[in-house]
Each structure stands twice: as C-alpha cells, then as structure tokens.
Design an enzyme around this catalytic site. Structure first.
Site, PDB file in Angstrom:
ATOM      1  N   GLU A 291      48.718  -6.694  11.345  1.00  0.00           N
ATOM      2  CA  GLU A 291      49.989  -6.326  11.852  1.00  0.00           C
ATOM      3  C   GLU A 291      50.164  -4.736  12.098  1.00  0.00           C
ATOM      4  OE1 GLU A 291      52.688  -7.800   8.877  1.00  0.00           O
ATOM      5  OE2 GLU A 291      52.138  -9.841   9.313  1.00  0.00           O
TER       6      GLU A 291
ATOM      7  N   HIS B  30      57.108 -10.260  11.495  1.00  0.00           N
ATOM      8  CA  HIS B  30      57.180 -10.488   9.925  1.00  0.00           C
ATOM      9  C   HIS B  30      58.465  -9.822   9.665  1.00  0.00           C
ATOM     10  CE1 HIS B  30      54.334 -10.291   6.302  1.00  0.00           C
ATOM     11  NE2 HIS B  30      55.731 -10.668   5.976  1.00  0.00           N
TER      12      HIS B  30
END
Length: 306
Positions: free
Chosen positions: A262, A280
């Site tokens: 990420e 997220h």
C-alpha cells in the site's frame, strides 16, 4: 517525561486526534516516524527505539524492528488485525499486544455493503464512461432476494449481515468458531462450499492463513457472476486466479479495500474495468477513527500503568 510513544497510523500521524492529548497529559512524548504516511522499516528503526509504547497501524512490524525497540513494552493497534506484527518476536521480547476490537466494525461494514451495491450496479464503470463522454450502460441486479455469503462472522461480519438483511437479502455465514448468540431472521451458518456455490456476493471478513482462501479451485466453484468484496486482507485472494475469474465471467466484479503493498503497484488485475478499489478506507470514518483511537490510547495507558 514518562517516556516516548510512537504514533504510526496514517489517520493519526498526519492530522492528529484529540484523544492523543490523553497521552501527553499523562507525561508521554509523542513520536511520529512518518507523518501522514505508512512508515518504512528504516523509519521505524530510527524512531521506535527508546519508545515505551507504540500506537500502531497496519504497517509491517517485523522481528528486526522489534529487536531494536529497546524499552518497548506495548504495541496497541487501532484496529483488530495483528497479522502485520511478528507476534513470536513480540512474545519473545515480552512486548504486550493490544487490539481495538470492534471499534471500526460499522465503518468497514458500511463500506463492504457500499462496494457490493456498486458492484451490483456497475457504479464506478458507469461514472468512468460518463467522464469520458460516453453514454454506455451495463445491466445490474438488485440486492433484494439475492444471497450474500459472509466469511468471518465477528463484529464486522455480523454488522454486514444485519445491513444486508435490511436490504432484503438472504445471508449465509461461515466461521470456524460460529457466534453462539447471533441468529437474526434471514441469516444462517453454512459451509464454505455452500457459500461458494450459492452466493451472488461474497464478503471477506477473516484473517489470512498460509495460503489464499480464494484460489483457482474456489474460483471454478463460484456461482457465475458473483461479486467478491474484500475489506479484510489482500492475502485472502490469489490475484491470478481472481483475474482469470474476471476474464471468464465467473466473477462479475472484485471490490477491494486492501492490497499486498500500500499504495498498490500497477497490475493487470488492478487495471481491470470490473475491479473497484478504495485506499484501505474501511475504518477511515470520523466515528470509527475516534472509537479506535480512544480504545488504543486507553489500552496503552492500561499496560504502561501496570
């Protein structure tokens, strides 16, 4: 000063939060290894040593970092998942692990339902077509009367089930440790095979294991046209298998809020027009952040006060 506490969740290290003042009021100094960003291992190695506490996010916390974290007594997550932490190393070093269980359940559950409905109605694709000046449509399906399979029936999974039942859906749940006091009308426990064969949408709310839950064999067994929602962990799915499922129509849409790295690296899966992505953001609501931060802070003070 009682000691230093590292703050690493992006939702807190960039914008801060009023609950953090409970730590400074108690005489602790706050350390921000990477304000507003997911800290790298090197940033952690340079900032965490000397800290007595750590309010941690989803960043990887390997043994190497923990071995250098002299004086660290407790890691307090602002969520429930701890698979990002080397738990064996933490136990070896006597570092307590605390979780903020259930605090982000509503936020994650609402996003899962949002992603499911967006997949049913092709909302991101339709929006993209219009932004390109195209008047194109894909026929969708309605939630009422459809079957949602929920894998993982903890606080988040149960909240998803309640919302889906409110939409008129039938809900099947699977959990290796079935909840004893959760049996609303419209919900029943089922096997994984039954969920894979019957569900029009499947929402993942379980921790990962050594191998992906959704692999080629599972993809082949799915009800054709299923919408797959993952707000749990990226490791739950085999990306190559899911991509094949998207290409052959076995999977109508993958909607994911989680990634192996990420931010995610570019890939054929992530660029597919039947993949919906969010960064997220499941627990990134005003209410969830406040609940999770309050709990994480109180867990830190509880352990450090012992």
């Amino acid at each position: 000063m009682k000691g230093k506490i590292a703050i690493t969740p992006r939702s807190l290290s960039g914008a801060g939060h009023p609950s953090l003042s409970l730590l400074t009021d108690q005489g602790y100094e706050l350390v921000f290894p990477a304000p507003g960003q997911t800290p790298t291992e090197e940033a952690l190695l340079s900032s965490v040593p000397g800290c007595v506490g750590w309010l941690a996010g989803v960043e990887p916390i390997p043994a190497r970092v923990l071995d250098h974290a002299d004086g660290l007594r407790v890691i307090s997550r602002n969520g429930v998942g701890v698979n990002n932490i080397d738990l064996a190393a933490a136990e070896r070093l006597g570092i307590a692990i605390e979780r903020a269980a259930g605090t982000n359940a509503r936020g994650v559950a609402e996003l899962a339902i949002t992603l499911m409905l967006a997949g049913f109605r092709h909302v991101p694709w339709s929006d993209a077509q219009l932004h390109q000046g195209k008047w194109e449509r894909r026929k969708g399906i309605e939630a009422e009367g459809r079957t949602l399979g929920i894998i993982g029936c903890g606080a988040i999974g149960q909240t998803v089930a309640r919302i889906a039942i409110g939409l008129g859906m039938k809900v099947l749940g699977y959990d290796p440790f079935p909840p004893k006091d959760f049996a609303p009308e419209g919900f029943r426990m089922a096997s994984l095979d039954e969920i894979f064969q019957l569900a029009n949408a499947i929402s993942l709310h379980c921790p990962p294991s050594d191998k992906p839950l959704v692999d080629l064999q599972v993809v082949a067994s799915l009800k054709p046209g299923v919408v797959m929602i993952n707000t749990a962990r990226a490791e739950l799915i085999d990306e190559a298998a899911v991509l094949r499922g998207l290409k052959d129509g076995q999977i109508s849409c993958l909607a994911t809020d989680v990634f192996r790295t990420e931010p995610p690296e570019a890939s054929e899966l992530h660029s597919h027009d039947r993949v919906i992505m969010t960064p997220h953001a499941g627990g990134f609501t005003e209410e969830s952040v406040t609940r999770a931060t309050n709990t994480a802070v109180h867990n830190l003070l509880k352990v450090l006060g012992q």
